[in-house]
Design a protein around this motif. Structure first.
Motif, mmCIF file in Angstrom:
data_model
loop_
_atom_site.group_PDB
_atom_site.id
_atom_site.type_symbol
_atom_site.label_atom_id
_atom_site.label_comp_id
_atom_site.label_asym_id
_atom_site.label_seq_id
_atom_site.Cartn_x
_atom_site.Cartn_y
_atom_site.Cartn_z
ATOM 1 N N VAL A 152 24.424 17.226 4.117
ATOM 2 C CA VAL A 152 25.126 16.380 3.028
ATOM 3 C C VAL A 152 24.121 16.438 2.289
ATOM 4 O O VAL A 152 23.152 15.935 2.461
ATOM 5 N N ILE A 153 24.138 17.107 0.762
ATOM 6 C CA ILE A 153 23.907 17.214 -0.112
ATOM 7 C C ILE A 153 24.461 16.902 -0.886
ATOM 8 O O ILE A 153 25.188 16.990 -1.814
ATOM 9 N N TYR A 154 23.294 15.726 -1.876
ATOM 10 C CA TYR A 154 24.882 14.777 -2.613
ATOM 11 C C TYR A 154 23.531 14.348 -4.229
ATOM 12 O O TYR A 154 22.775 13.697 -3.739
ATOM 13 N N ILE A 155 24.508 14.468 -4.926
ATOM 14 C CA ILE A 155 23.970 13.996 -6.928
ATOM 15 C C ILE A 155 25.106 13.360 -6.848
ATOM 16 O O ILE A 155 26.142 13.452 -7.209
ATOM 17 N N HIS A 156 24.210 12.076 -7.642
ATOM 18 C CA HIS A 156 25.552 11.416 -8.484
ATOM 19 C C HIS A 156 25.942 11.441 -9.534
ATOM 20 O O HIS A 156 24.755 11.548 -10.247
ATOM 21 N N GLY A 157 26.523 10.250 -9.651
ATOM 22 C CA GLY A 157 27.262 10.530 -11.200
ATOM 23 C C GLY A 157 26.435 9.299 -12.036
ATOM 24 O O GLY A 157 24.932 8.896 -11.833
ATOM 25 N N GLU A 158 27.105 8.992 -13.745
ATOM 26 C CA GLU A 158 25.566 8.796 -14.362
ATOM 27 C C GLU A 158 26.371 7.179 -13.925
ATOM 28 O O GLU A 158 28.176 7.496 -14.175
ATOM 29 N N GLU A 159 25.650 6.318 -13.682
ATOM 30 C CA GLU A 159 26.202 4.904 -14.233
ATOM 31 C C GLU A 159 27.331 4.196 -14.737
ATOM 32 O O GLU A 159 28.024 3.253 -14.990
ATOM 33 N N LYS A 160 26.935 4.534 -16.295
ATOM 34 C CA LYS A 160 27.830 3.722 -17.168
ATOM 35 C C LYS A 160 28.956 4.404 -17.014
ATOM 36 O O LYS A 160 30.094 3.586 -18.285
ATOM 37 N N VAL A 161 28.694 5.465 -16.576
ATOM 38 C CA VAL A 161 30.330 6.170 -16.027
ATOM 39 C C VAL A 161 31.440 5.632 -15.107
ATOM 40 O O VAL A 161 32.764 5.262 -14.459
ATOM 41 N N THR A 162 30.507 5.672 -14.310
ATOM 42 C CA THR A 162 31.237 5.409 -12.909
ATOM 43 C C THR A 162 31.191 3.734 -12.456
ATOM 44 O O THR A 162 31.940 3.461 -11.793
ATOM 45 N N GLY A 163 30.173 3.115 -12.855
ATOM 46 C CA GLY A 163 30.270 1.398 -12.969
ATOM 47 C C GLY A 163 29.597 1.434 -12.217
ATOM 48 O O GLY A 163 29.192 0.141 -10.870
ATOM 49 N N CYS A 164 28.215 2.056 -11.463
ATOM 50 C CA CYS A 164 28.347 2.469 -10.474
ATOM 51 C C CYS A 164 26.361 1.972 -10.119
ATOM 52 O O CYS A 164 25.738 2.624 -8.844
ATOM 53 N N GLU A 165 25.624 1.341 -11.218
ATOM 54 C CA GLU A 165 24.646 1.318 -11.159
ATOM 55 C C GLU A 165 24.038 -0.257 -10.104
ATOM 56 O O GLU A 165 24.299 -0.664 -9.160
ATOM 57 N N LYS A 166 23.239 0.183 -9.045
ATOM 58 C CA LYS A 166 22.409 0.326 -8.390
ATOM 59 C C LYS A 166 22.673 0.363 -7.189
ATOM 60 O O LYS A 166 22.551 -0.103 -5.635
ATOM 61 N N LYS A 167 24.134 1.353 -6.567
ATOM 62 C CA LYS A 167 24.758 1.427 -5.693
ATOM 63 C C LYS A 167 24.883 2.523 -4.821
ATOM 64 O O LYS A 167 25.092 2.660 -3.607
ATOM 65 N N TYR A 168 23.691 3.235 -5.950
ATOM 66 C CA TYR A 168 24.137 4.847 -5.339
ATOM 67 C C TYR A 168 22.838 4.671 -3.401
ATOM 68 O O TYR A 168 22.818 5.863 -2.567
ATOM 69 N N SER A 169 22.462 4.208 -3.410
ATOM 70 C CA SER A 169 21.797 4.132 -2.273
ATOM 71 C C SER A 169 22.162 3.693 -1.561
ATOM 72 O O SER A 169 22.652 4.032 0.393
ATOM 73 N N ASN A 170 23.086 2.566 -1.019
ATOM 74 C CA ASN A 170 24.297 2.234 -0.017
ATOM 75 C C ASN A 170 25.132 3.444 -0.750
ATOM 76 O O ASN A 170 25.424 3.686 1.250
#
Length: 267
Positions: free
Chosen positions: A60-78
């Motif tokens: 899997v190659i994963y590109i994460h979204g912008e946290e201000k839009v997703t609300g996932c700040e500091k969660k993309y590692s998990n």
């Protein structure tokens, strides 16, 4: 744009080639604590291993979204780690947290060049393109759709896309629900740096086999339905009670519902 989206801790750099990621020389747990540098001009990577690292053929190659839009700040590692364990894939995440000096257009170019390098090097190791899945959420999912035509020209053809709640229309000026004001405001702010943002709502491309997941209370659901209805290769899964950014949710029912949908899709 502020980028501090993987986790709180500062990570050390580790220089590796893509083929070395398939055969880690340090423990899989430790390597996930580093930013992997495959070339100085490209973005660093974060790598997350499945429980069994022998004979890894599904990537899997994963590109994460912008946290201000997703609300996932500091969660993309998990989130990345969960992808690797739940779906038994090596997950290579593109980490652009430290590149706040770039415009959105420059950042997208850098992400694309990094993605291209990973993909081409994986093929050189013998990984089949059918076994490489590209995942993105929110603004990153939109970027994937918008870059598909360019990827085809560069012979970058993934086996599957898994996309979480992509904004596909770009038409966010008319707000019907006051509860969504901050969401749409953040979305418009994200795209402000591009003169003509590319949205895929009216494109005629045929995508790889694609699963789009969107919450039933996501304000983007109707436009995503419209988009997916005209593409036979796209399957839309609506997640009960979920809103935009549900990847960062701790709700067990939501997590179980989207996990089951993805596991079935990836078989």
């Amino acid at each position: 744009m502020k980028h501090n989206e993987f986790d709180n801790e500062e990570k050390y750099k580790l220089y590796r080639q893509v083929n070395e990621l398939l055969h880690p020389t340090i423990s899989k747990k430790n390597i996930s604590n580093y930013r992997i540098i495959i070339a100085e001009e490209l973005l660093p990577l974060r790598v997350f291993y499945p429980l069994k690292v022998s004979n890894m053929k599904n990537i899997v190659i994963y590109i994460h979204g912008e946290e201000k839009v997703t609300g996932c700040e500091k969660k993309y590692s998990n989130i990345s780690s969960n992808f690797s364990k739940k779906y038994n894939n090596l997950v290579i995440s593109i980490d652009y947290d430290n590149y706040t000096n770039l415009s959105l257009k420059e950042l997208h170019i850098k992400i694309y060049n990094t993605l291209k390098k990973i993909y081409k090097d994986l093929l050189k190791t013998g990984i089949l393109k059918e076994n490489i899945t590209l995942i993105g959420d929110s603004t990153a999912a939109t970027m994937i759709l918008s870059l598909t035509k360019k990827m085809y020209k560069d012979s970058i053809i993934f086996g599957k896309y898994i996309l979480f709640y992509p904004p596909v229309s770009g038409n966010y000026s008319k707000l019907k629900n006051s509860l969504n004001l901050e969401f749409f405001s953040n979305l418009k702010e994200y795209y402000r740096g591009i003169r003509k943002p590319s949205f895929p709502i009216n494109d005629k491309l045929i995508y790889p086999k694609t699963l789009i997941l969107c919450g039933k209370v996501d304000p983007l659901l109707e436009e995503i339905k419209e988009f997916s209805n005209v593409h036979e290769e796209i399957k839309l899964k609506e997640i009960t009670f979920a809103d935009h950014g549900f990847l960062g949710s701790n709700d067990k029912e939501i997590n179980n519902e989207y996990t089951m949908a993805i596991s079935k899709f990836m078989k």
